[in-house]
Design a protein around this motif. Structure first.
Motif, PDB file in Angstrom:
ATOM      1  N   ASN A 509       0.852  -1.185   0.000  1.00  0.00           N
ATOM      2  CA  ASN A 509       0.000   0.000   0.000  1.00  0.00           C
ATOM      3  C   ASN A 509       0.887   1.234   0.000  1.00  0.00           C
ATOM      4  N   HIS A 510       1.210   1.733  -1.199  1.00  0.00           N
ATOM      5  CA  HIS A 510       2.166   2.830  -1.324  1.00  0.00           C
ATOM      6  C   HIS A 510       1.582   4.188  -0.967  1.00  0.00           C
ATOM      7  N   LYS A 511       0.258   4.255  -0.761  1.00  0.00           N
ATOM      8  CA  LYS A 511      -0.377   5.542  -0.518  1.00  0.00           C
ATOM      9  C   LYS A 511      -0.446   5.908   0.960  1.00  0.00           C
ATOM     10  N   GLU A 512      -0.085   4.984   1.835  1.00  0.00           N
ATOM     11  CA  GLU A 512      -0.127   5.281   3.261  1.00  0.00           C
ATOM     12  C   GLU A 512       0.941   6.299   3.624  1.00  0.00           C
ATOM     13  N   ASP A 513       0.587   7.185   4.562  1.00  0.00           N
ATOM     14  CA  ASP A 513       1.571   8.157   5.033  1.00  0.00           C
ATOM     15  C   ASP A 513       2.637   7.481   5.882  1.00  0.00           C
ATOM     16  N   ASP A 514       2.216   6.522   6.695  1.00  0.00           N
ATOM     17  CA  ASP A 514       3.165   5.807   7.546  1.00  0.00           C
ATOM     18  C   ASP A 514       3.699   4.616   6.772  1.00  0.00           C
ATOM     19  N   TRP A 515       4.792   4.830   6.034  1.00  0.00           N
ATOM     20  CA  TRP A 515       5.292   3.759   5.190  1.00  0.00           C
ATOM     21  C   TRP A 515       6.488   3.029   5.760  1.00  0.00           C
ATOM     22  N   LYS A 516       6.717   3.161   7.070  1.00  0.00           N
ATOM     23  CA  LYS A 516       7.697   2.283   7.712  1.00  0.00           C
ATOM     24  C   LYS A 516       6.951   1.060   8.237  1.00  0.00           C
ATOM     25  N   LYS A 517       6.601   0.148   7.330  1.00  0.00           N
ATOM     26  CA  LYS A 517       5.736  -0.971   7.669  1.00  0.00           C
ATOM     27  C   LYS A 517       6.553  -2.216   8.002  1.00  0.00           C
ATOM     28  N   THR A 518       5.983  -3.045   8.864  1.00  0.00           N
ATOM     29  CA  THR A 518       6.577  -4.334   9.167  1.00  0.00           C
ATOM     30  C   THR A 518       5.833  -5.407   8.378  1.00  0.00           C
ATOM     31  N   TYR A 519       6.323  -6.628   8.448  1.00  0.00           N
ATOM     32  CA  TYR A 519       5.745  -7.703   7.657  1.00  0.00           C
ATOM     33  C   TYR A 519       4.366  -8.096   8.198  1.00  0.00           C
ATOM     34  N   THR A 520       3.528  -8.617   7.295  1.00  0.00           N
ATOM     35  CA  THR A 520       2.185  -9.064   7.668  1.00  0.00           C
ATOM     36  C   THR A 520       2.083 -10.579   7.715  1.00  0.00           C
ATOM     37  N   THR A 521       3.009 -11.271   7.024  1.00  0.00           N
ATOM     38  CA  THR A 521       2.954 -12.731   6.947  1.00  0.00           C
ATOM     39  C   THR A 521       4.364 -13.312   6.999  1.00  0.00           C
ATOM     40  N   GLU A 522       4.511 -14.400   7.756  1.00  0.00           N
ATOM     41  CA  GLU A 522       5.753 -15.165   7.749  1.00  0.00           C
ATOM     42  C   GLU A 522       5.467 -16.538   7.160  1.00  0.00           C
ATOM     43  N   PHE A 523       6.276 -16.958   6.198  1.00  0.00           N
ATOM     44  CA  PHE A 523       6.127 -18.256   5.557  1.00  0.00           C
ATOM     45  C   PHE A 523       7.179 -19.200   6.127  1.00  0.00           C
ATOM     46  N   THR A 524       6.730 -20.277   6.757  1.00  0.00           N
ATOM     47  CA  THR A 524       7.656 -21.209   7.406  1.00  0.00           C
ATOM     48  C   THR A 524       7.807 -22.463   6.558  1.00  0.00           C
ATOM     49  N   PHE A 525       9.017 -23.008   6.545  1.00  0.00           N
ATOM     50  CA  PHE A 525       9.353 -24.163   5.717  1.00  0.00           C
ATOM     51  C   PHE A 525       9.701 -25.358   6.599  1.00  0.00           C
ATOM     52  N   PRO A 526       9.798 -26.552   6.011  1.00  0.00           N
ATOM     53  CA  PRO A 526      10.151 -27.732   6.809  1.00  0.00           C
ATOM     54  C   PRO A 526      11.458 -27.529   7.559  1.00  0.00           C
ATOM     55  N   LYS A 527      11.508 -28.031   8.781  1.00  0.00           N
ATOM     56  CA  LYS A 527      12.709 -27.911   9.593  1.00  0.00           C
ATOM     57  C   LYS A 527      13.758 -28.920   9.135  1.00  0.00           C
ATOM     58  N   VAL A 528      15.014 -28.557   9.290  1.00  0.00           N
ATOM     59  CA  VAL A 528      16.115 -29.445   8.945  1.00  0.00           C
ATOM     60  C   VAL A 528      16.537 -30.209  10.190  1.00  0.00           C
ATOM     61  N   LYS A 529      16.641 -31.521  10.082  1.00  0.00           N
ATOM     62  CA  LYS A 529      17.078 -32.343  11.205  1.00  0.00           C
ATOM     63  C   LYS A 529      18.295 -33.162  10.812  1.00  0.00           C
ATOM     64  N   LYS A 530      19.266 -33.204  11.715  1.00  0.00           N
ATOM     65  CA  LYS A 530      20.490 -33.979  11.512  1.00  0.00           C
ATOM     66  C   LYS A 530      21.106 -33.678  10.153  1.00  0.00           C
ATOM     67  N   CYS A 531      21.302 -32.382   9.917  1.00  0.00           N
ATOM     68  CA  CYS A 531      21.798 -31.964   8.605  1.00  0.00           C
ATOM     69  C   CYS A 531      23.310 -31.853   8.552  1.00  0.00           C
TER      70      CYS A 531
END
Length: 720
Positions: A509-531
């Motif tokens: 949303n480039h029209k907002e005055d407050d454009w120091k925005k943080t993330y809205t979504t975190e995408f998590t992936f499979p964990k690594v085990k014994k790598c």
């Protein structure tokens, strides 16, 4: 139009201002109001008795390293471009400093208390003992105890038992991120100071283990080493690039014909050309017998077995050497990208741009020659891309603009067709590590930096004939860690960022005055085990690259996972639509496929594909190029049962440089075989392929390495 010469400080000028006969006699020096952008380290280091230095009202962003001004006790740097004061730490005797009218934060100012132990006053105000004691207590002793406790309880043992340098880097990243999340210190306005202190303390704890790891997030990669002292400031939100920035780009011509070499091989005649001010070498496909050299020039030769693959090695070039040093095999070349056809951007030309060290090169894959070269001394370029626009906004014909960024946090704009570097803009306060052009707005550029910001810039087409260009900042986002790569989805109003701590989504949303925005979504992936090789479990979310396979499918690579994940964005967002939470959502990614890849822990290895050509190419840490046919995954919504192997794997060709053979004994051997013990590569492995690009026709594959080599694979017509 050549640029106006930058102001210079000379010995004669210093003698004139001070009345001294030699530099070592200078004790007080006033160099204010000279428009200085940098200072000569060699010249200043000779003023060993300098005590009072005035550099106010200039354009300085930082000081060179190790100036040797051990007696300096008063420094005035008012009204400059300094956003960070880490470079002042070398002046340990400083007692008075004036930093007014620099674009710094309150945390940067308080940082001086820790950097300069003898500091008495800042901006003419005496530092009160109570305030100093408060800072030392909250961000010193107390914070050290908390970080050390976390280290001893959770990480020290793992560092001691780990044998892999890659695992050690991941553990260090995890240690620092955990400390930042769990340990509180001081008010919210001092978060930047707290994070810096945590990184400093953590770096010291790790260094005590005598391990070969990089401290904190100070450098772009474990393969790269550069100082925070050279970081620069961010620019203003609206800047007109002056015409004095115009500069000609060094380009290849025929002037070097008299020093060209010709040698014989079984495959015919191989031409080795020494380009003006750089070494660019064309190599043979097969063994070159007893190369002839002239004037002591190093010979580069390459050989390979009779190949049944679709591609064969055609050229290897050494074209990014620091100060044109032919013995330079340490400069890292980081990115490569094919030039889009300005008349049809769905296709590419045969020209590829490469960046690394202090230069950007344009290589013609048809001839294997460097056709243009752009050099910026003391810069280190990390990212490069193309913008296709109408110059001056009037011409019907589209043209390509080359955009590069690097260690100084600047955006550089080049018009290759006219051999003109026409603008530069201070975009970030630290290293720039990623950039992407908006697919629907060709003048919009997103940049990511080590200052943990993503910024959107509107770069206007240059106005001829002086190439005046306006650069405006439109928006800014704050990811939780360094944004190493970005993808844009305008139809979904979404920006994805691959970061050192995972994958995050931001609303556009480039029209907002407050454009120091943080993330809205975190995408998590499979964990690594014994790598790890010793069976140790290390969880890592360090995502260093991602790219679009189709409008819906994304390829992502996490360090240490040993694969490339393919996942469907709409399906992932659909599953998250039912989640009702305040603040950012956490969505679990279910890959539709996993592409087999190296199990290396080396980071910052990138991959690419040309849109419409369904082949993904990726290098690895031992010189190989992996090729995947991803056409069957373009619309897949359900997971593949088994890991997908590469369609082809192009092995690093046998290569001899200056008497040193860079090769493996067999296709399974990953250790460098060295014929010359004097070589700088005598104790290293095969090159790490930092980035790979493929042309739209699939005729050429270009890779760049961490040992100053650029290689080209050409499609083998006989195998088609």
């Amino acid at each position: 139009m050549p640029p106006s010469p930058a102001p210079q400080v000379t010995k004669e000028l210093i003698m004139q201002k001070t009345g001294c006969k030699q530099l070592s006699d200078v004790e007080k020096l006033d160099l204010s109001d000279l428009g200085l952008e940098k200072i000569d380290g060699d010249l200043f280091s000779r003023m060993s008795n300098l005590q009072n230095l005035n550099l106010s009202r200039n354009k300085l962003a930082a000081f060179p390293e190790d100036l040797g001004l051990h007696k300096l006790h008063t420094l005035d740097v008012r009204d400059n471009h300094m956003r960070s004061f880490l470079s002042l730490s070398q002046f340990q005797e400083l007692q008075q400093v004036n930093i007014q009218d620099n674009p710094y934060t309150a945390a940067d100012r308080e940082q001086l208390t820790f950097l300069l132990p003898r500091l008495v006053s800042v901006d003419g105000e005496t530092i009160q003992d109570t305030h100093r004691q408060y800072l030392k207590r909250v961000f010193g002793t107390s914070l050290e105890e908390k970080v050390e406790a976390l280290w001893e309880n959770q990480y020290r043992k793992m560092f001691n038992t780990s044998q892999s340098a890659g695992v050690q880097r991941l553990l260090q990243d995890q240690f620092i991120q955990t400390a930042k999340q769990k340990i509180q210190a001081g008010p919210a306005s001092m978060v930047q100071l707290r994070d810096w202190r945590i990184e400093t303390i953590a770096g010291k704890l790790v260094a005590e283990q005598d391990l070969n790891v990089v401290k904190g997030e100070a450098s772009m990669s474990s393969k790269r080493s550069h100082d925070d002292d050279s970081t620069t400031n961010g620019g203003s939100s609206d800047v007109v690039a002056p015409s004095k920035k115009l500069r000609s780009v060094t380009f290849k011509d025929d002037a070097a014909e008299d020093i060209s070499q010709t040698v014989s091989s079984r495959n015919g005649r191989v031409r080795i050309e020494i380009l003006p001010k750089t070494l660019g070498t064309t190599l043979a496909k097969r063994t070159v017998r007893k190369p002839v050299t002239k004037r002591g020039s190093p010979a580069i030769t390459v050989c390979s077995k009779e190949s049944t693959a679709d591609y064969e090695p055609s050229h290897i070039l050494q074209c990014h050497s620091l100060k044109n040093n032919r013995d330079d095999m340490k400069t890292m070349v980081w990115k490569c990208v094919f030039e889009p056809d300005p008349d049809n951007t769905d296709k590419s030309t045969s020209i590829v741009a490469t960046c690394g060290g202090e230069s950007v090169c344009l290589l013609d894959c048809r001839t294997g020659k460097i056709v243009q070269k752009f050099t910026q001394p003391k810069e280190e370029f990390f990212c490069v891309t193309w913008m296709t626009i109408r110059v001056d906004g009037k011409s019907e014909k589209m043209t390509n603009i080359l955009v590069v960024g690097g260690k100084r946090g600047k955006i550089y704009l080049i018009h290759p067709q006219q051999n003109i570097w026409y603008a530069e803009h201070e975009a970030h306060r630290r290293d720039m590590c990623s950039m992407v052009v908006h697919p629907d707005q060709p003048t919009w550029m997103y940049t990511g930096s080590y200052d943990k910001t993503i910024r959107l810039w509107d770069i206007s087409p240059p106005k001829l004939p002086n190439y005046e260009c306006r650069i405006r900042k439109l928006a800014e986002w704050s990811p939780p860690s360094i944004p190493l790569h970005m993808l844009l989805f305008p139809d979904r109003n979404l920006l994805l960022a691959a970061c050192r701590s995972g994958c995050f989504g931001f609303m556009l949303n480039h029209k907002e005055d407050d454009w120091k925005k943080t993330y809205t979504t975190e995408f998590t992936f499979p964990k690594v085990k014994k790598c790890t090789e010793d069976g140790q479990e290390v969880e890592t979310e360090f995502m260093d690259n991602m790219t679009l396979i189709s409008s819906e499918v994304i390829a992502s690579k996490l360090v240490g996972h040993g694969c490339i994940y393919l996942w469907n964005l709409p399906e992932t967002l659909k599953r998250g639509a039912k989640i009702k939470v305040k603040g950012p959502k956490s969505l679990k990614v279910q890959p539709v496929a996993q592409l087999e890849w190296s199990k290396t822990f080396i980071d910052y290895i990138y991959f690419k594909m040309w849109p419409g050509y369904d082949v993904l190419v990726c290098g690895d840490d031992v010189g190989n190029t992996w090729m995947y046919d991803v056409s069957k995954f373009l619309t897949r919504k359900y997971p593949e049962d088994t890991p997908v192997p590469p369609a082809q794997k192009l092995f690093w060709p046998d290569c001899t440089w200056n008497g040193t053979r860079l090769s493996r004994e067999s296709d399974e051997d990953e250790v460098l075989t060295v014929d010359s013990p004097s070589s700088s590569l005598s104790e290293t492995k095969l090159p790490s392929v930092n980035d790979v690009a493929i042309s739209s026709s699939g005729d050429y594959i270009v890779g760049v390495t961490d040992c100053n080599l650029v290689f080209v694979w050409r499609k083998n017509k006989a195998a088609v």
